[in-house]
Design a protein around this motif. Structure first.
Motif, mmCIF file in Angstrom:
data_model
loop_
_atom_site.group_PDB
_atom_site.id
_atom_site.type_symbol
_atom_site.label_atom_id
_atom_site.label_comp_id
_atom_site.label_asym_id
_atom_site.label_seq_id
_atom_site.Cartn_x
_atom_site.Cartn_y
_atom_site.Cartn_z
ATOM 1 N N ASP A 375 0.818 -1.218 0.000
ATOM 2 C CA ASP A 375 0.000 0.000 0.000
ATOM 3 C C ASP A 375 0.851 1.267 0.000
ATOM 4 N N LEU A 376 1.938 1.237 -0.793
ATOM 5 C CA LEU A 376 2.820 2.406 -0.903
ATOM 6 C C LEU A 376 2.450 3.285 -2.086
ATOM 7 N N LEU A 377 1.893 2.682 -3.131
ATOM 8 C CA LEU A 377 1.577 3.446 -4.331
ATOM 9 C C LEU A 377 0.313 4.267 -4.121
ATOM 10 N N ASP A 378 0.465 5.581 -4.211
ATOM 11 C CA ASP A 378 -0.631 6.509 -3.940
ATOM 12 C C ASP A 378 -1.274 7.007 -5.234
ATOM 13 N N CYS A 379 -0.428 7.377 -6.203
ATOM 14 C CA CYS A 379 -0.957 7.981 -7.426
ATOM 15 C C CYS A 379 0.070 7.864 -8.544
ATOM 16 N N ILE A 380 -0.395 7.776 -9.779
ATOM 17 C CA ILE A 380 0.479 7.858 -10.951
ATOM 18 C C ILE A 380 -0.113 8.919 -11.875
ATOM 19 N N ILE A 381 0.732 9.847 -12.306
ATOM 20 C CA ILE A 381 0.295 10.948 -13.166
ATOM 21 C C ILE A 381 0.971 10.813 -14.525
ATOM 22 N N GLN A 382 0.169 10.681 -15.579
ATOM 23 C CA GLN A 382 0.736 10.663 -16.928
ATOM 24 C C GLN A 382 0.981 12.095 -17.377
ATOM 25 N N LEU A 383 2.242 12.383 -17.758
ATOM 26 C CA LEU A 383 2.610 13.713 -18.226
ATOM 27 C C LEU A 383 2.395 13.821 -19.737
ATOM 28 N N ILE A 415 -4.031 9.721 -12.752
ATOM 29 C CA ILE A 415 -4.385 11.017 -13.337
ATOM 30 C C ILE A 415 -3.817 11.097 -14.752
ATOM 31 N N ASP A 416 -4.688 11.340 -15.705
ATOM 32 C CA ASP A 416 -4.265 11.506 -17.094
ATOM 33 C C ASP A 416 -4.094 13.000 -17.380
ATOM 34 N N ALA A 417 -2.845 13.465 -17.292
ATOM 35 C CA ALA A 417 -2.544 14.880 -17.551
ATOM 36 C C ALA A 417 -1.871 15.048 -18.909
ATOM 37 N N SER A 418 -2.051 14.058 -19.785
ATOM 38 C CA SER A 418 -1.345 14.070 -21.074
ATOM 39 C C SER A 418 -1.775 15.218 -21.980
ATOM 40 N N SER A 419 -2.971 15.790 -21.726
ATOM 41 C CA SER A 419 -3.452 16.878 -22.589
ATOM 42 C C SER A 419 -3.226 18.252 -21.966
ATOM 43 N N PHE A 420 -2.589 18.300 -20.807
ATOM 44 C CA PHE A 420 -2.391 19.581 -20.113
ATOM 45 C C PHE A 420 -1.054 20.201 -20.510
ATOM 46 N N PHE A 421 -1.008 20.815 -21.665
ATOM 47 C CA PHE A 421 0.232 21.435 -22.140
ATOM 48 C C PHE A 421 -0.086 22.490 -23.181
ATOM 49 N N SER A 422 0.913 23.304 -23.476
ATOM 50 C CA SER A 422 0.833 24.236 -24.601
ATOM 51 C C SER A 422 2.067 24.035 -25.463
ATOM 52 N N LYS A 423 1.933 24.305 -26.740
ATOM 53 C CA LYS A 423 3.047 24.137 -27.668
ATOM 54 C C LYS A 423 4.077 25.247 -27.460
ATOM 55 N N MET A 424 5.350 24.889 -27.523
ATOM 56 C CA MET A 424 6.416 25.879 -27.419
ATOM 57 C C MET A 424 6.636 26.552 -28.779
ATOM 58 N N ASN A 453 -13.227 11.508 -12.300
ATOM 59 C CA ASN A 453 -13.792 12.294 -13.391
ATOM 60 C C ASN A 453 -13.065 11.914 -14.682
ATOM 61 N N GLU A 454 -13.186 12.739 -15.680
ATOM 62 C CA GLU A 454 -12.588 12.435 -16.976
ATOM 63 C C GLU A 454 -11.081 12.213 -16.890
ATOM 64 N N TYR A 455 -10.429 12.911 -15.957
ATOM 65 C CA TYR A 455 -8.965 12.857 -15.862
ATOM 66 C C TYR A 455 -8.457 12.067 -14.661
ATOM 67 N N SER A 456 -9.324 11.671 -13.776
ATOM 68 C CA SER A 456 -8.913 10.996 -12.534
ATOM 69 C C SER A 456 -9.700 9.709 -12.326
ATOM 70 N N LYS A 457 -8.990 8.614 -12.120
ATOM 71 C CA LYS A 457 -9.612 7.325 -11.824
ATOM 72 C C LYS A 457 -9.024 6.800 -10.510
ATOM 73 N N ILE A 458 -9.864 6.102 -9.746
ATOM 74 C CA ILE A 458 -9.418 5.548 -8.461
ATOM 75 C C ILE A 458 -9.774 4.065 -8.419
ATOM 76 N N TYR A 459 -8.776 3.233 -8.105
ATOM 77 C CA TYR A 459 -8.982 1.786 -8.098
ATOM 78 C C TYR A 459 -8.449 1.183 -6.802
ATOM 79 N N ASP A 460 -9.058 0.046 -6.409
ATOM 80 C CA ASP A 460 -8.505 -0.726 -5.306
ATOM 81 C C ASP A 460 -7.153 -1.303 -5.727
ATOM 82 N N ASN A 461 -6.276 -1.531 -4.752
ATOM 83 C CA ASN A 461 -4.937 -2.037 -5.056
ATOM 84 C C ASN A 461 -4.960 -3.320 -5.889
#
Length: 576
Positions: A375-383, A415-424, A453-461
């Motif tokens: 029970d160490l894994l709390d969250c994974i965020i996709q960049l 957390i799917d944060a893959s769309s949270f960016f702007s082009k350089m 929600n659309e960007y956040s999912k929560i699952y049992d271990n």
């Protein structure tokens, strides 16, 4: 940074970087930092020590080199964690142009061991020789003595100097382009990691708290610096003590110099291979953040790593080792081993293979299993993709916590944060995208709100676990009945042996009854060969169905293209 601080930092950084005008021709652009970084460090140290320099020289002349307390006394005299016993300083070096190379060696050799270590790892001796041989050494030192290069504490505070040095590091890293990612994590990624780790601010909110932060692949120290700045903004009375280990000589020197420049304890930054030679054995930390190399083999460290892995729970690699071709999950295990039993939070960057590579029972799967089942894994965020300098592939921040709040216990947030960016506007190596402050705040809020929600999912271990079972079938006689041996056991038909992947949260016998027996009535599980595996199929959990295009639209597009191509072909024929 406020506008005034930004102005000071840019003004000083611009001037210091203008030393490149003198280096041009002798050095290539990606080499400028090799000279500018160490000389910026020495210039700052030179001016920090200027007020006590004469007293240090007097005291030094009285104390023999072999005197045990010499180092302590000279540091006390200099009122710093370092000193210099050479008669030369940056200004006096210009008094004797003909001997500037010899005198510069004398000057740098006069520094105490903390600075000597930095100089040695910058490989500065080689650059002094190179500049001298090309007759630019005097001009470079002269540029660092100009009025605009004043880095004295009276004109530039430790905080300002830290920002100036970081800005020069950033420019140096960007001039490397594709190589930058090896030792420089984009600042917006660091800010996100720090935000997530310090999302629960109660630990640092109390008065006069002392906390520790560790980076086992600290590079130039960007993560440690941002963590310190965040903590100081949150509570000026609290203290965040930084610890780091780095393999590359130059980036280690940069990080250690940065700590000295900021008045921090530089001896907490140590040089060495984290996997094969832990510089902090048995130590634990309150916060752990790192961006270790991925896709890098650990063959050179194999003997030491496997020796420690045999120690099991008493070593840093209790879950075993991954494939020799990729060391990133060893850094994850190392981070886990450094967690404070009273409570620690970790943010560590991995690529996609850490999520799913390796079959049930493999080293990678066992490491994931260890982290999740404890029970160490709390969250994974996709960049977002294309956010690092040296890779465009998908990357993820793994967040670990050994003291999860009650509502997060036994669960993992994705957390799917893959769309949270702007082009350089301009790419830097593979870095084509960037996250702004709004993106970072949104992702941090998704983590803190802890709702689906659309960007956040929560699952049992156990959602991520599965059983890989071996399914056997007996040989059949002429009456289609199972053949048995003298003991009454089925005689296995090896040609019909198969495997099934069964979710860990599902009863295996019920699964076989429902999914297999309708097609193979006598099938059964060989329990002795069952293996447990864990994988995280990020893309599958966030899959969004897209309505297929209508057939008539596709046909019309093909016909339209055909018309255009026909015109092109006709034009080619007419030109023949």
């Amino acid at each position: 940074m406020n506008n005034n601080l930004t102005s000071i930092v840019n003004e000083k950084a611009n001037f210091i970087w203008s030393v490149a005008d003198v280096l041009t021709g002798v050095y290539k652009p990606h080499e400028y930092g090799d000279v500018i970084l160490p000389l910026t460090v020495l210039k700052r140290f030179d001016q920090v020590l200027s007020k006590t320099k004469e007293e240090v020289l007097k005291e030094s002349s009285k104390l023999p080199e072999t005197f045990a307390q010499r180092d302590m006394i000279l540091k006390s005299t200099s009122k710093q964690n370092f000193y210099n016993t050479s008669k030369f300083d940056f200004k006096k070096l210009l008094d004797d142009p003909s001997n500037i190379e010899t005198n510069f060696y004398n000057y740098i050799n006069g520094y105490s061991k903390e600075v000597q270590d930095i100089i040695e790892n910058f490989d500065l001796d080689r650059h002094i020789k190179r500049m001298s041989n090309n007759n630019i050494l005097f001009a470079v030192i002269d540029r660092f003595n100009s009025k605009n290069s004043d880095l004295s504490p009276e004109h530039v505070s430790n905080i300002e100097m830290g920002y100036i040095f970081e800005e020069i590091i950033r420019r140096f890293s960007e001039s490397h382009n594709e190589e930058a990612g090896q030792h420089y994590t984009p600042r917006e990624v660091i800010k996100l990691m720090v935000n997530i780790v310090f999302e629960d601010q109660s630990d640092l909110a109390d008065e006069s708290k002392i906390k520790t932060v560790y980076d086992g692949a600290c590079g130039t120290g960007g993560i440690l610096s941002e963590a310190m700045q965040y903590a100081s903004r949150l509570n000026t009375s609290s203290k965040l003590i930084c610890y780091g280990q780095e393999l590359n000589e130059q980036t280690y020197a940069i990080c250690k110099a940065d700590m000295l420049i900021k008045g921090e304890e530089s001896n907490n930054i140590r040089h060495g291979n984290t996997l094969s030679g832990d510089c902090f054995p048995g130590e634990h930390f309150d916060y752990i953040m790192m961006n270790p190399p991925f896709g890098r083999e650990w063959k050179k460290e194999q003997v030491e790593v496997e020796k420690e892995a045999k120690l099991g729970a008493d070593g840093r690699f209790p879950a075993g080792t991954p494939a020799i071709s990729d060391s990133q999950l060893l850094f994850l295990e190392n981070a886990v081993s450094k967690m404070n039993p009273k409570g620690s939070k970790v943010a560590i960057i991995h690529n996609g293979s850490a999520l799913f590579k390796g079959d049930a029972g493999s080293g990678e799967s066992e490491i994931r299993r260890y982290v999740i089942e404890n029970d160490l894994l709390d969250c994974i965020i996709q960049l977002p993709n294309d956010i690092f300098y040296n890779t465009g592939i998908a990357t993820y921040i793994w967040v670990l916590n050994n003291k999860k709040p009650e509502h997060r216990q036994g669960k993992v947030q994705l957390i799917d944060a893959s769309s949270f960016f702007s082009k350089m506007k301009k790419s830097l190596g593979n870095k084509r995208n960037e996250m702004n402050n709004s993106h970072i705040e949104t992702i941090t809020k998704l983590y803190g709100d802890y709702v689906e929600n659309e960007y956040s999912k929560i699952y049992d271990n156990d959602f991520f676990g599965y059983k890989k079972v071996t399914v056997l079938q007996p040989e059949l006689n002429d009456d289609n009945e199972p053949k048995v041996n003298k003991k009454g056991d089925f005689i296995v038909d090896k040609s019909l042996t198969d495997t099934e992947i069964i979710p860990l949260n599902e009863n295996a016998d019920e699964y076989i009854e429902r999914e297999v027996k309708p097609f193979a009535n006598y099938a059964y599980i060989d329990d002795s060969k069952t293996k447990i595996g864990y994988e995280i199929s990020f893309t599958k959990y966030f899959y969004k169905f897209q309505e297929p295009r209508k057939t008539e639209d596709i046909i019309n597009e093909i016909l339209e293209l055909d018309k255009k191509l026909d015109g092109v072909l006709k034009e080619l024929q007419d030109n023949e």
